[in-house]
Design a protein around this motif. Structure first.
Motif, PDB file in Angstrom:
ATOM      1  N   HIS A 185       0.808  -1.176  -0.039  1.00 48.23           N
ATOM      2  CA  HIS A 185       0.002  -0.014   0.189  1.00 48.23           C
ATOM      3  C   HIS A 185       0.779   1.192  -0.115  1.00 48.23           C
ATOM      4  N   ALA A 186       1.915   1.184   0.818  1.00 50.13           N
ATOM      5  CA  ALA A 186       3.096   2.300   0.886  1.00 50.13           C
ATOM      6  C   ALA A 186       3.512   2.580  -0.493  1.00 50.13           C
ATOM      7  N   TYR A 187       3.766   1.233  -1.343  1.00 49.63           N
ATOM      8  CA  TYR A 187       4.491   1.307  -2.556  1.00 49.63           C
ATOM      9  C   TYR A 187       3.439   2.129  -3.367  1.00 49.63           C
ATOM     10  N   LYS A 188       2.180   1.716  -3.491  1.00 48.87           N
ATOM     11  CA  LYS A 188       1.183   2.459  -4.298  1.00 48.87           C
ATOM     12  C   LYS A 188       1.062   4.020  -4.132  1.00 48.87           C
ATOM     13  N   ILE A 189       1.364   4.353  -2.789  1.00 53.59           N
ATOM     14  CA  ILE A 189       1.433   5.803  -2.587  1.00 53.59           C
ATOM     15  C   ILE A 189       2.619   6.544  -3.212  1.00 53.59           C
ATOM     16  N   VAL A 190       3.905   6.042  -3.249  1.00 53.37           N
ATOM     17  CA  VAL A 190       5.037   6.400  -3.761  1.00 53.37           C
ATOM     18  C   VAL A 190       4.939   6.515  -5.107  1.00 53.37           C
TER      19      VAL A 190
END
Length: 715
Positions: A185-190
């Protein structure tokens, strides 16, 4: 890159989340299919949906899904930026749905263990042609729009290049504790922020290569340093609280603080509200002398004592003075098989409770059971509460099922060239998940029939003087432990004479009855028989006499029924009556000979004791009973199932009057035992062939009781 960490969990998450996004996308599109254009909010939502799917598909290396979602994103980027007024709306709706269908088909392949090998080139070409056409029609207006450039997710650190327009932000993200694969999920934000970033750093930095970074993110949050020319509003449009994110905090800082990294205090102005003015002045004086002892203070969380920006002349407002927001409901996704297992365990608990409370050892004369009964009452209450909670967890709204019907109405009406609108009423009605799986096909048949045979063509409606558009209404409500789902159309209605003629031709009519003695409902029930169709033409959607019988058999499999009502010239109404849940029901336990039976409480009208002279027997052996001037058919359960030692004398037994679909039948049994909650268990295949049985259950004494199906007996 995707091979560097466990893709199995990621794949589940990818399929689940994109499935949710596509459902939401279709709902948004179908809601506005009849409008002149999409509103601004919907354009932004569709753009964000495609952007998210593109990002996650890029991570998973599904190239065609990435390409087609990027192309549709291009279209909505142009719509968002240029607001053209020459967009053929219905064509745009079809383009969006075709993209959604393509992605759904590819996801189905992936879910079934296949390869996403679909070719999106044709869809992309048609989207290109569509985009160029609306760009060409926009004239000078569309020339200044910056292209929506797609960049492959190969590198996430961009060389800093500060300009006077640059802003610096510190972003703190707190994820919901139950979320899985927080690093993904953090990767998608990045990935989403990358497109607006001049410089971008984040911590933990190893979210791609280290699965354990998910735990770090859940415990301490995910931190991002962002240099961009975009505003905080633009960032919040991408990073929003929701399913995965519990809290989003964004602080603007200066370049120096930005370069100090995450450990710098930031631009927050801290105010000491705990010390007196004298103490603060004393500390300031000591500080000047260099003798001040730093005050021990607990770490200040962002937002605790931060001065909010204020307009001229307005009083200072502290963030801590703001009223606390109501606690948000948080969700976690749970494997359905675990829910089924939990439901089974609750069922076993209900059976075990019956075994304890109805244990023969407790039936000793003179045995005092006051304390036992008190404890048993408490246990029953907890058991019931637990059962209700679990049942509520299995209940899901009919919204998605109704939305699928909306899509069918859109597709079929377009192919048939009929102008039809669709209305949903009570789509938030909740039903057991297993029930929903059983009613999707019946609903689809009924909706297609309504469109194909119910609603007239535009020309026929005009000839009949019908000025309103064709309309299909799907409604749902709960009543008396049942769910009623109605499929209504404003078409021509059923033709009674035509149905009777067909029934006569197929030898379905009773030669002893006049045609006029058949009620309309009896006549309409003929169309639910296998192979019965009054349509002379076979179409893509109906006309082979297959469908309505499948509808009825699917409904009967879950204890449901179908009622048909129709008014010539005004339309038809198909009412599905189905149980709220299949797992645990209220039942009446009875005995016949040495066997136990159960019948669902909702099907029972009343219990009556009778005498032999109340019974009337026809020459063919059929029995009837006269009750308050009305004649009802009687079925002796012992005789029907060829049981031994049942009470043949009606005066020794009890008559149970049941009603299903307005048809009444009386069941003669030996003895009523009582009412109790029963856990429905499936019966073996070879027993399923026996008419009138729908399942079995275990009673408190450990014996097995068969569950009677009144609808099956009426057949």
């Amino acid at each position: 890159m995707a091979e560097e960490f466990n893709t199995e969990g990621m794949l589940d998450m990818y399929l689940f989340e994109n499935g949710q996004l596509l459902e939401q996308l279709q709902e948004t599109v179908l809601e506005q299919k009849d409008a002149e254009c999409f509103d601004e909010e919907s354009i932004n939502e569709i753009f964000r949906t495609m952007h998210t799917i593109k990002g996650s598909s890029g991570v998973m290396m599904f190239e065609d899904i990435t390409a087609v979602s990027h192309k549709l994103e291009d279209v909505f980027y142009y719509l968002r930026e240029s607001h053209p007024d020459n967009v053929p709306h219905l064509e745009l709706v079809e383009h969006v749905l075709s993209v959604a269908d393509f992605i759904t088909d590819e996801m189905d392949k992936i879910q079934n263990g296949g390869t996403a090998d679909g070719d999106a080139s044709e869809i992309i070409a048609s989207l290109d042609e569509f985009l160029n056409r609306i760009k060409g029609g926009a004239g000078e207006k569309g020339k200044d729009i910056k292209e929506n450039v797609h960049e492959e997710p190969k590198q996430f650190y961009l060389a800093p290049m500060t300009t006077s327009a640059s802003h610096f932000y510190k972003i703190y993200l707190t994820y919901n504790p139950g979320i899985q694969l927080a690093n993904v999920h953090a990767y998608k934000i990045v990935y989403a922020l990358k497109e607006m970033a001049e410089d971008l750093m984040y911590f933990p930095a190893d979210i791609i290569s280290n699965e354990k970074s998910a735990d770090e993110i859940l415990e301490n949050g995910f931190k991002v340093l962002l240099q961009t020319q975009s505003s905080e509003t633009d960032i919040r449009a991408i990073v929003q609280e929701g399913y995965d994110l519990q809290k989003v905090e964004i602080y603007e800082c200066n370049e120096k603080e930005f370069k100090q990294g995450f450990d710098s205090v930031g631009t927050e102005i801290r105010i000491d509200l705990e010390s007196s003015l004298e103490e603060i002045e004393a500390r300031a004086e000591q500080k000047e002398k260099g003798t001040a002892k730093p005050k021990e203070e607990k770490p200040i969380a962002p937002g605790d004592f931060v001065i909010e920006s204020k307009g001229p002349g307005k009083a200072t407002k502290l963030a801590k003075d703001k009223p606390k927001k109501a606690e948000k409901t948080s969700f976690i996704s749970v494997d359905v098989s675990k829910m089924d297992m939990l439901m089974d365990l609750i069922g076993e608990l209900v059976i075990a409770e019956s075994v304890v409370l109805q244990n023969p050892d407790l039936k000793v004369p003179g045995l005092k059971l006051d304390n036992f009964n008190k404890a048993a009452g408490q246990m029953s209450k907890i058991s019931t509460d637990l059962q209700n909670v679990i049942m509520s967890m299995r209940m899901v709204p009919l919204t998605n099922t109704f939305q699928k019907m909306n899509r069918i109405v859109f597709d079929v009406s377009r192919k048939l060239g009929k102008d039809v609108e669709f209305e949903m009423i009570g789509e938030h009605t909740e039903v057991d998940k297993n029930i929903i799986e059983h009613i999707s096909d019946p609903l689809m048949h009924l909706v297609r029939n309504a469109l194909d045979h119910g609603i007239e063509s535009n020309e026929e409606r005009a000839e009949k003087g019908k000025t309103e558009k064709g309309k299909v209404t799907l409604s749902a409500k709960t009543e008396s432990g049942k769910v009623w789902i109605g499929v209504k159309d404003n078409g021509g209605g059923l033709d009674r004479n035509k149905i009777m003629a067909k029934a006569r031709k197929q030898g379905l009519l009773d030669y002893t009855r006049d045609d006029s003695s058949y009620t309309d409902k009896e006549v309409y029930q003929f169309i639910t028989l296998p192979g019965f169709s009054t349509n002379e033409k076979v179409t893509e959607y109906s006309g082979r006499g297959v469908g309505m019988d499948v509808v009825v058999s699917n409904l009967q499999a879950i204890g449901g029924t179908l009622e048909i009502d129709s008014v010539p010239g005004e339309g038809s109404l198909m009412n599905l009556k189905i149980p709220l849940t299949l797992a645990i029901i209220d039942g009446i336990v009875m005995e016949v000979g040495n066997s136990s039976f159960v019948i669902e409480t909702g099907a029972v009208k009343e219990f009556v004791g009778i005498r032999e002279n109340h019974l009337v027997q026809k020459p063919n052996g059929e029995e009837f009973v006269m009750i308050r001037g009305e004649c009802f058919p009687v079925l002796r359960v012992g005789e029907w199932y060829n049981l031994k030692d049942y009470k043949a004398d009606a005066e020794d037994g009890m008559l149970i009057i049941t009603e299903v679909e307005n048809q009444v039948m009386c069941l003669l049994v030996d003895r009523l035992i009582g009412k109790q909650e029963i856990v429905v268990k499936p019966i073996p295949e070879y027993i399923k062939k026996v008419k009138g049985l729908s399942g079995c259950t275990q009673l408190g004494d450990g014996s097995i009781a068969l569950i009677l199906d009144p609808a099956g007996l009426l057949e």
